[in-house]
Write an enzyme that holds these catalytic residues in place. Sequence first.
Site, mmCIF file in Angstrom:
data_model
loop_
_atom_site.group_PDB
_atom_site.id
_atom_site.type_symbol
_atom_site.label_atom_id
_atom_site.label_comp_id
_atom_site.label_asym_id
_atom_site.label_seq_id
_atom_site.Cartn_x
_atom_site.Cartn_y
_atom_site.Cartn_z
ATOM 1 N N ASP A 333 22.872 79.447 33.709
ATOM 2 C CA ASP A 333 24.495 79.748 33.248
ATOM 3 C C ASP A 333 24.502 81.231 33.289
ATOM 4 O O ASP A 333 23.800 82.436 32.867
ATOM 5 C CB ASP A 333 25.313 79.361 32.067
ATOM 6 C CG ASP A 333 25.913 78.137 32.989
ATOM 7 O OD1 ASP A 333 26.176 77.842 33.603
ATOM 8 O OD2 ASP A 333 26.331 76.924 31.706
ATOM 9 N N ASP A 627 26.826 73.942 29.654
ATOM 10 C CA ASP A 627 27.393 73.888 27.754
ATOM 11 C C ASP A 627 28.767 72.700 27.973
ATOM 12 O O ASP A 627 28.867 72.576 26.707
ATOM 13 C CB ASP A 627 28.191 75.125 27.743
ATOM 14 C CG ASP A 627 29.183 76.292 29.070
ATOM 15 O OD1 ASP A 627 28.685 75.804 30.100
ATOM 16 O OD2 ASP A 627 29.612 77.092 28.721
ATOM 17 N N ASP A 631 28.605 69.139 32.694
ATOM 18 C CA ASP A 631 27.429 69.419 33.118
ATOM 19 C C ASP A 631 26.660 68.801 32.732
ATOM 20 O O ASP A 631 25.266 68.238 33.254
ATOM 21 C CB ASP A 631 27.018 70.955 32.334
ATOM 22 C CG ASP A 631 27.412 71.874 33.049
ATOM 23 O OD1 ASP A 631 27.708 72.516 34.049
ATOM 24 O OD2 ASP A 631 28.117 72.974 31.911
#
Length: 887
Positions: A333, A627, A631
């Site tokens: 990310d 997060d 996901d």
Amino acid sequence: MQINKKTTGLSEQEVLESRSKYGENILTPPKRDSLWKLFFEKFNDPIIKILLVAVALSLVVSIVHNEYAETIGIFVAICLATGIGFWFEASAHKRFNLLNQVSDDVAVKVVRNSNVREVMRKEVVVGDIVVLETGDEIPADGLLLESISLQANESNLTGEPIVRKTTNEADFNTHATYPSNMLLRGTTVVEGHGMMEVSHVGDATEFGKVAQESGISTNVKSPLDLQLEGLAKYVGRIGGALAILAFLVMLTRNVIMPHVAGTPWFSWDQLDHVLQAFMVAVTLIVVAVPEGLPMSVTLSLALNMKRMLKTNNLVRKMHACETMGATTVICTDKTGTLTRNQMRVNESNFFALQNQQIGEVQNDLLIVESIASNSTAHLDTTDLQKPKTIGNPTEAALLLWLHSQKQNYLEFRENAKVIDQLSFSTERKYMATLVESDVLKGKRILYIKGAPEMILSKCSTIQEVSGTSALSEKKADIEKRLLDYQNKAMRTLGFGYKIIDNSETRPIADIIGNDCIFLGFVAISDPVRDDVPAAVSRCLSAGVGIKIVTGDTPATAREIARQIGIWNESDQMQNLITGPDFAALSDEEAFKRVKHLKIMCRARPSDKQRLVQLLQKHGEVVAVTGDGTNDAPALNYANVGLAMGSGTSVAKEASDITLLDDSFNSIATAVMWGRSLYQNIQRFVLFQLTINVSAILLVFLGTLLGRELPITVTQMLWINLIMDTFAAGALASLPPDPSVMKNKPRKNTDFIVTKKMMTNILGLGIGFVVFLLGLLYYFSDSDGNISRYNLSMFFTVFVFLQFWNLFNAKAYPSKQSAFSGMGKSLGFILVLALIIVGQVLIVQFGGEVFRTVPLALNDWLLIFGATSVILWIGEIIRLIKRLLHRN
Ligand code: ATP
């Protein structure tokens, strides 16, 4: 009354009173097996069972000869083996429980003293007002006070994955297992948000009644575990076959042949011979079965988990430590992992304010209301100078901005009554809220905010000071300005609104349309973390690829990629793709694209999942960070799922490791730990198998050639203890070795024993045997008898050869001297000391039990010095390698 409660919450005094009345929000841990049970379980081990039979038989011999030393010896050895095994297991259990407690500490948003703030789940008390958002795990049972499109996943209580929760009695589902306005501990919010008042905590919750919480499972077998178990079985089988062969040979030589020559079948002597043959077989089996192999993995993993926690990696699934070392690609990310997650509004462009001083937002309350009400984040303003952000960081940045303009977001939020809301999601990339506006005196306003291109596509006009005008003329200019900010790595966010008729009843998604009024945009900066570029370069030089998967724009993502060092001048557009473009590719095209991809921007969770699966098809071992609740699938599919400490409970639940500090640096560290762990296990295997080979061959050949057992059962049990338990402790506890990051990643399918190791094991093992058989020959007199003194020397030589070889194992496979880093290897030094002390005690005082006689000091020194040749040879080889390498 209720409104009041929602905004004030409990006071500190009330919290204490409630806690003393209803207790803490903790579940009584499951009753653990008693220590006695754990201890007796050790006797289930097949080796121990064989040894128990041996004790019984040796007792028979002892009674015949009236000589009990060996029986006592074996018995003591069994107690030692079970005792030490038990001690290791008990301490590993304790460690896991400690780690479990850490993972139990989840932050919960509550309203207390008229302020929203975060407390630990265990601190929640009856009467607390809990603020819930999508992805949150519900901390206790409670009743809803407010809900906006709230849905809960109750599958671990009722099996229902989606249950609508509401405060509106008309919508109550009378068939539901639990009332529609009741939320339950252990379930999660999958959509919407709301507030609840806690009614039950701890064991009194439904969850507490029916189940115990699942924590780290200690009995999940890792691939490496399975590999080693297979290896142990294989070696064990060879040992078993040799044991049977030795038994038959001895039986033929000592019982059948004499019988042919005229001795009767049964005599005490004959029985003695049978028992002795059996003892040899038992010894061979005990030596051959490397039962320490699987244990060494568990031990290394347990040690590693504890140490990794210190580097901010909370390991939830044990095998993840090891898989991290085999990782070839990290899909990371951006926000929080590569950047600091300290989002601040850097520039604001609200066109209504264009001719006024930017910054004095108080002039335009519409904008304040739009930001305050169309948001689920909070500020904890206990310290007014330094408010803490709670919830979605992008939204929190906007609230901080309002705070810096002296605007109280909470007041605006309370005054604008929310009628409906579409919360932000990465798929949607925008958020919308329909309110009864306080600013526009009760008119209904729909506020939207999100990715600028999304918002622009939903607007037809633009707000200006004097009124509104057509958007089309200004669009190109706006887009150019947006791109400027994105090129500076900033996140951009657009805002719009629309006045809605009071009679409108359609759901919010249907009324947005494309005729909203564009209010303006902001650019949010979030600098790259200082330690990230170095960590990225460590990973790259370790042969680990890095791909950024972000919801942000191509320009923003590219600039961040450039700053951290993965995007070069020479990189082309083929190294970058947007989520929607990726989704449009066929499987075949996408398969080809993923290999060279460096950035996936405007990505949605489904794109991330597809990327992971395609990379795995290329044979990559993929670590993925995540997060959000969405996901979870990607985290599940990944070889190692890394959840952010600040992420949702659902993401954490689906992950293997939680990054407590969210940082990419911790990921790089985890790769190094994983590789070091694997290397330590390889060192242990190398050491253990060398002893195995030499001991099996020695006992086997020794008994065939000579009369007396070269090494007795009790002596073998001591050697077994050194090679299984001690060596596992010594080598598994070696500190991580940064030089592992200079190698390319291993293949996940690689067998732990490499060709080089195999040559090493067989070469050295056979070398030892040849030398030791020569020594036996040297020690025996003309009749083939060996004195007790010489047998004690022989036993000590065997042990010290292994002692010095432990150094070589420690140095494997580096070119460094075995003494480098010795100061940090306390466990290793301790084990060395234990071996020396143990050997001296056994030889000097073991007597009949160990078949030893005390040796003279000179002989001790001679053996100690002479056997060290093994180490010096190793040191010379390593020195030559170093010199060659330098040249
Ligand atoms: P990263 O990799 O940086 O963590 P992400 O995948 O979390 O990115 P998102 O949160 O999906 O990215 O954000 C994508 C875009 O959606 C942002 O660029 C921004 O324009 C917009 N956005 C982000 N958060 C919000 C929000 N709370 N409300 C509305 N729009 C948002």
